[in-house]
Design a protein around this motif. Sequence first.
Motif, PDB file in Angstrom:
ATOM      1  N   PHE A  99      -2.856  32.884 -25.780  1.00  0.00           N
ATOM      2  CA  PHE A  99      -2.611  31.298 -26.433  1.00  0.00           C
ATOM      3  C   PHE A  99      -1.157  31.100 -26.506  1.00  0.00           C
ATOM      4  N   GLY A 100      -0.351  31.746 -27.028  1.00  0.00           N
ATOM      5  CA  GLY A 100       1.089  31.400 -27.139  1.00  0.00           C
ATOM      6  C   GLY A 100       1.653  31.330 -25.545  1.00  0.00           C
ATOM      7  N   LEU A 101       1.233  32.011 -24.671  1.00  0.00           N
ATOM      8  CA  LEU A 101       1.850  31.947 -23.370  1.00  0.00           C
ATOM      9  C   LEU A 101       1.423  30.629 -22.813  1.00  0.00           C
ATOM     10  N   LEU A 102       0.184  30.206 -23.038  1.00  0.00           N
ATOM     11  CA  LEU A 102      -0.267  28.924 -22.413  1.00  0.00           C
ATOM     12  C   LEU A 102       0.434  27.824 -23.110  1.00  0.00           C
ATOM     13  N   ASP A 103       0.699  27.862 -24.342  1.00  0.00           N
ATOM     14  CA  ASP A 103       1.569  26.831 -25.047  1.00  0.00           C
ATOM     15  C   ASP A 103       2.784  26.689 -24.448  1.00  0.00           C
ATOM     16  N   GLU A 104       3.504  27.689 -24.151  1.00  0.00           N
ATOM     17  CA  GLU A 104       4.863  27.639 -23.575  1.00  0.00           C
ATOM     18  C   GLU A 104       4.745  26.839 -22.228  1.00  0.00           C
ATOM     19  N   VAL A 105       3.795  27.276 -21.268  1.00  0.00           N
ATOM     20  CA  VAL A 105       3.294  26.711 -20.006  1.00  0.00           C
ATOM     21  C   VAL A 105       3.164  25.271 -20.256  1.00  0.00           C
ATOM     22  N   GLY A 106       2.413  24.834 -21.018  1.00  0.00           N
ATOM     23  CA  GLY A 106       1.965  23.411 -21.443  1.00  0.00           C
ATOM     24  C   GLY A 106       3.284  22.624 -21.971  1.00  0.00           C
ATOM     25  N   GLU A 107       3.994  23.280 -22.447  1.00  0.00           N
ATOM     26  CA  GLU A 107       5.447  22.526 -22.974  1.00  0.00           C
ATOM     27  C   GLU A 107       6.261  22.370 -21.566  1.00  0.00           C
ATOM     28  N   GLU A 108       6.104  23.379 -20.692  1.00  0.00           N
ATOM     29  CA  GLU A 108       6.765  22.958 -19.657  1.00  0.00           C
ATOM     30  C   GLU A 108       6.368  21.866 -18.709  1.00  0.00           C
ATOM     31  N   ILE A 109       4.998  21.790 -18.725  1.00  0.00           N
ATOM     32  CA  ILE A 109       4.371  20.725 -17.939  1.00  0.00           C
ATOM     33  C   ILE A 109       4.923  19.284 -18.598  1.00  0.00           C
ATOM     34  N   GLU A 110       4.570  19.155 -19.819  1.00  0.00           N
ATOM     35  CA  GLU A 110       5.042  18.110 -20.406  1.00  0.00           C
ATOM     36  C   GLU A 110       6.492  17.523 -20.240  1.00  0.00           C
ATOM     37  N   LEU A 111       7.494  18.635 -20.269  1.00  0.00           N
ATOM     38  CA  LEU A 111       8.879  18.418 -20.016  1.00  0.00           C
ATOM     39  C   LEU A 111       9.032  17.824 -18.495  1.00  0.00           C
ATOM     40  N   ILE A 112       8.199  18.552 -17.659  1.00  0.00           N
ATOM     41  CA  ILE A 112       8.309  18.162 -16.350  1.00  0.00           C
ATOM     42  C   ILE A 112       7.783  16.577 -16.153  1.00  0.00           C
ATOM     43  N   GLU A 113       6.917  16.356 -17.016  1.00  0.00           N
ATOM     44  CA  GLU A 113       6.269  14.816 -16.542  1.00  0.00           C
ATOM     45  C   GLU A 113       7.196  13.878 -17.210  1.00  0.00           C
ATOM     46  N   ASP A 114       8.061  14.442 -18.181  1.00  0.00           N
ATOM     47  CA  ASP A 114       9.031  13.533 -18.846  1.00  0.00           C
ATOM     48  C   ASP A 114      10.248  13.235 -17.834  1.00  0.00           C
ATOM     49  N   ILE A 115      10.571  14.276 -17.030  1.00  0.00           N
ATOM     50  CA  ILE A 115      11.367  14.199 -16.127  1.00  0.00           C
ATOM     51  C   ILE A 115      11.095  13.133 -14.814  1.00  0.00           C
ATOM     52  N   ILE A 116       9.800  13.465 -14.654  1.00  0.00           N
ATOM     53  CA  ILE A 116       9.300  12.804 -13.451  1.00  0.00           C
ATOM     54  C   ILE A 116       9.397  11.309 -13.642  1.00  0.00           C
ATOM     55  N   LEU A 117       9.216  10.973 -14.880  1.00  0.00           N
ATOM     56  CA  LEU A 117       8.996   9.301 -15.264  1.00  0.00           C
ATOM     57  C   LEU A 117      10.650   8.744 -15.220  1.00  0.00           C
ATOM     58  N   GLU A 118      11.523   9.664 -15.311  1.00  0.00           N
ATOM     59  CA  GLU A 118      13.002   9.129 -15.081  1.00  0.00           C
ATOM     60  C   GLU A 118      13.383   9.132 -13.828  1.00  0.00           C
ATOM     61  N   GLY A 119      12.780   9.749 -12.945  1.00  0.00           N
ATOM     62  CA  GLY A 119      13.092   9.536 -11.456  1.00  0.00           C
ATOM     63  C   GLY A 119      12.866  10.861 -10.856  1.00  0.00           C
ATOM     64  N   PRO A 120      12.554  11.186  -9.425  1.00  0.00           N
ATOM     65  CA  PRO A 120      12.453  12.074  -9.091  1.00  0.00           C
ATOM     66  C   PRO A 120      13.606  13.116  -8.655  1.00  0.00           C
ATOM     67  N   ASP A 121      13.288  14.445  -9.141  1.00  0.00           N
ATOM     68  CA  ASP A 121      14.436  15.423  -8.817  1.00  0.00           C
ATOM     69  C   ASP A 121      13.848  16.506  -8.040  1.00  0.00           C
ATOM     70  N   PRO A 122      14.522  17.123  -7.167  1.00  0.00           N
ATOM     71  CA  PRO A 122      14.015  18.199  -6.296  1.00  0.00           C
ATOM     72  C   PRO A 122      13.766  19.415  -7.221  1.00  0.00           C
ATOM     73  N   GLU A 123      14.683  19.653  -8.278  1.00  0.00           N
ATOM     74  CA  GLU A 123      14.625  20.728  -9.304  1.00  0.00           C
ATOM     75  C   GLU A 123      13.087  20.540  -9.955  1.00  0.00           C
ATOM     76  N   VAL A 124      12.611  19.271 -10.236  1.00  0.00           N
ATOM     77  CA  VAL A 124      11.427  19.410 -10.844  1.00  0.00           C
ATOM     78  C   VAL A 124      10.244  19.749  -9.801  1.00  0.00           C
ATOM     79  N   LEU A 125      10.273  19.421  -8.626  1.00  0.00           N
ATOM     80  CA  LEU A 125       9.403  20.161  -7.763  1.00  0.00           C
ATOM     81  C   LEU A 125       9.271  21.533  -7.551  1.00  0.00           C
TER      82      LEU A 125
END
Length: 327
Positions: free
Chosen positions: A152-178
């Motif tokens: 569960f802790g591992l999945l929580d970390e993955v979920g936080e990464e997805i949320e961070l990526i979504e926030d970055i996407i909303l700011e503008g596309p970045d090749p590092e995000v993909l």
Amino acid sequence: MISALVYGDDGVSAYEETALDAARDADGTTWVRTTAAEEFERVAEAFGVHPLSVEDVRNDARPKAEEYDEYTFVVVRVATLRAGEQVFEEEVQTRPVGLCFGDDWLVTLTRRELEPINYVWNAIEREEPRMLRFGPDFVAYRVIDRIVDEYFGLLDEVGEEIELIEDIILEGPDPEVLEGLNAVRRDLLSFRKTVWPTREAVGVLARGDPDYVRESTEKYYRDVYDHLVELVDLTETYRDLARGARDIYLNTLSQSTNEVMKTLTVVATIILPLTLVVGIYGMNFDPGASAFNMPELGWAYGYPATMLGMALVSAVLLVYFRRESWL
């Protein structure tokens, strides 16, 4: 390294590597663990563990539960996120844990010390010495339960990464995000390959199929099974979120490209009539040779009139594009 705990009439006693035979023959419930692959055969020979069980742990076999004549054998995996050098380079890393338990003994085989086993071991030594009194199948449950809790802790970390990526996407596309999204999807796929067979293995124990799982312990394995079902659902949910974030990224990138193309189209549309006018008056026909050869070239206001006309055309096009919300 080999170590052992024995629960008898006098409580819990600890045995070192040199006293393996004494721990095996002691009265009570025995738990022997080894954290070195070169010691597997010695422990297996002492407790009658089949060589195939040892081979499964050595070869990092998929999680499973099997029944032997003298014991039940279970393979599970400890999963952790290994951090990378760059952002979003975390990687799911798994390590096998072999659990063999009979009537009054439990053997755990690992190639290194692992936190879930240390946690249960220390709990028996310091806080819950009577845990061994409930039998080796119960101690095996506690180890598996601890491993599953860490999922569960591992999945929580993955979920936080997805949320961070979504926030970055909303700011503008970045090749590092993909790259990050692809890494997350690989992590979830790797984790899914661990959770699914673990659920099947624990399901075998929860049904009480093996002879060495007592009826009183089945309900605990059913609880772990429920957690694994939840983990499977969470994994699929996060995979859908990662897929959705990737679609958002591609749509955002496409929209950004469309905006650039629209701007270039507006500029080209404005320049086109101006280029036409400049091209016509750049043909250099001699007005003196014919009355039809650009007589306006001799007009005193020809140049200002041409520039004014070009400016008016540009202004009209700009007003039109703004009304159409192209600018």
